[in-house]
Design an enzyme around this catalytic site. Structure first.
Site, mmCIF file in Angstrom:
data_model
loop_
_atom_site.group_PDB
_atom_site.id
_atom_site.type_symbol
_atom_site.label_atom_id
_atom_site.label_comp_id
_atom_site.label_asym_id
_atom_site.label_seq_id
_atom_site.Cartn_x
_atom_site.Cartn_y
_atom_site.Cartn_z
ATOM 1 N N GLN A 178 -4.756 -1.487 8.909
ATOM 2 C CA GLN A 178 -4.713 -2.695 8.272
ATOM 3 C C GLN A 178 -5.319 -3.939 9.478
ATOM 4 O OE1 GLN A 178 -3.158 -3.342 5.551
ATOM 5 N NE2 GLN A 178 -3.919 -5.415 5.921
ATOM 6 N N LYS A 210 0.722 -1.720 -0.077
ATOM 7 C CA LYS A 210 0.098 -0.052 -0.062
ATOM 8 C C LYS A 210 0.839 1.192 -0.344
ATOM 9 C CE LYS A 210 -3.546 -2.458 1.635
ATOM 10 N NZ LYS A 210 -4.350 -3.052 2.791
ATOM 11 N N ASP A 258 -11.049 3.083 3.852
ATOM 12 C CA ASP A 258 -11.945 1.337 3.070
ATOM 13 C C ASP A 258 -12.890 1.015 2.722
ATOM 14 O OD1 ASP A 258 -9.355 -0.407 3.255
ATOM 15 O OD2 ASP A 258 -9.502 -0.272 4.659
#
Ligand code: NAP
Length: 295
Positions: free
Chosen positions: A95, A51, A118
């Site tokens: 995460q 990422k 997200d």
């Protein structure tokens, strides 16, 4: 035919970079993604690294928030609240999975929907049902981009989604039955009776189960489109790491034969990361009172 994620994710990132550069020109700063990583799980560390690499490729700043795995839930909430209030942060990525003593859903609920890149929040997920503007969950967004990239029309098609998670199955099903997509969607799960019947009738199958090779080519139509989201580690002594990644779907011919199938690795995972970058730019623009397409 293989539906590789390489080309579409590269295109998505190249377009994101152009938007990022326009954003920087206009606002004299780059879009900024806070990357929260709790602990040191090696698999998660790989995802975090990928990422951050994608941030560099798309001219997005990342703020690294590395936290000890023994952090308490309240301390972590405190950090999330700080990031949520931080004017220089446009998006917050936590995460997952978090260590087992921490309630993931509770932590994520402290990210405001504007910074929820997200797309996991109730507000962003709910907007998929009401067909309003939202930050769309990254994996479903990436799957739709991939279908478009390979000119796979969903209008009137029977789409079967296997797996009803909040991050993949449910949002991708909601997106595909929107008026802009017009698919007829069946959402299957572990309690579905006679799942073989649904699989046999799928024009497009999306597998998000998380069990290696749980569905195989003899269970689907000869010319089905298969989007394999499953990312499963299996022991593999031939690999230096001792494992390989395999999907939920098993096919025998390397190129998928008469199927159109997305490979694992090299498929949907790449799309998810590219979508996260695009979402960060969209969030940054909305925080500045505009849409990314108007940059
Ligand atoms: P999840 O929360 O683990 O849920 C799995 C779903 O599969 C559940 O709905 C479960 O049904 C269903 N299921 C389990 N066994 C089944 C069976 N034998 N037949 C039919 N359905 C079955 O799912 P997830 O978080 O979406 O993850 C799924 C997989 O996708 C994992 O391998 C994950 O690593 C991968 N993933 C990849 C990406 C990417 O970017 N490539 C992103 C996210 C996830 P019940 O609801 O009845 O339990």
């Amino acid at each position: 035919m293989l539906l590789s994620g390489k080309e579409p994710s590269a295109k998505m990132k190249a377009d994101a970079r152009i938007l990022s550069e326009k954003f920087e020109k206009k606002f004299s700063r780059k879009p900024c993604l806070a990357v929260v990583f709790v602990g040191s799980d090696p698999a998660s560390a790989v995802y975090v690294r990928n990422k951050k690499k994608a941030c560099a490729e798309t001219a997005i700043d990342h703020m690294d928030v590395d936290l000890d795995e023994n952090i308490s839930e309240d301390e972590l909430i405190g950090r999330i609240k700080e990031l949520d209030a931080d004017e220089s942060v446009d998006g917050i990525l936590v995460q997952l999975p978090l260590p087992s003593h921490i309630d993931e859903a509770r932590i994520l609920s402290f990210i405001s929907s504007e910074k929820d890149v997200d797309g996991f929040s109730a507000a962003n997920l709910g907007s998929l049902l009401t067909e309003e503007k939202a930050l769309v969950a990254c994996t479903p967004k990436g799957i739709l981009y991939m279908l478009d990239y390979y000119h796979i029309d969903t209008e009137g098609k029977n789409v079967v989604v296997v797996g009803r998670s909040r991050i993949v199955g449910k949002p991708v099903a909601a997106l595909l039955e929107q008026k802009s997509r017009n698919a007829t969607v069946t959402l299957c799960h572990s309690r579905t009776k006679d799942i073989d019947y649904y699989l046999k009738n799928a024009d497009i199958l999306i597998c998000a189960v998380g069990k290696p090779h749980v569905i195989s080519e003899d269970m689907v139509k000869k010319d089905a489109v298969v989007i394999d989201v499953g990312t499963n580690r299996v022991e593999d002594s031939s690999k230096k790491s001792g494992y390989s990644l395999v999907g939920d779907f098993h096919y025998t011919q390397e190129d998928g034969g008469s199927l159109k199938v997305s490979p694992v690795p090299g498929g949907v995972g790449l799309m998810t990361v590219a979508s996260l970058m695009e979402n960060t730019i969209i969030a940054a623009c909305r925080r500045m009172g505009m849409e990314a397409e108007d940059l």
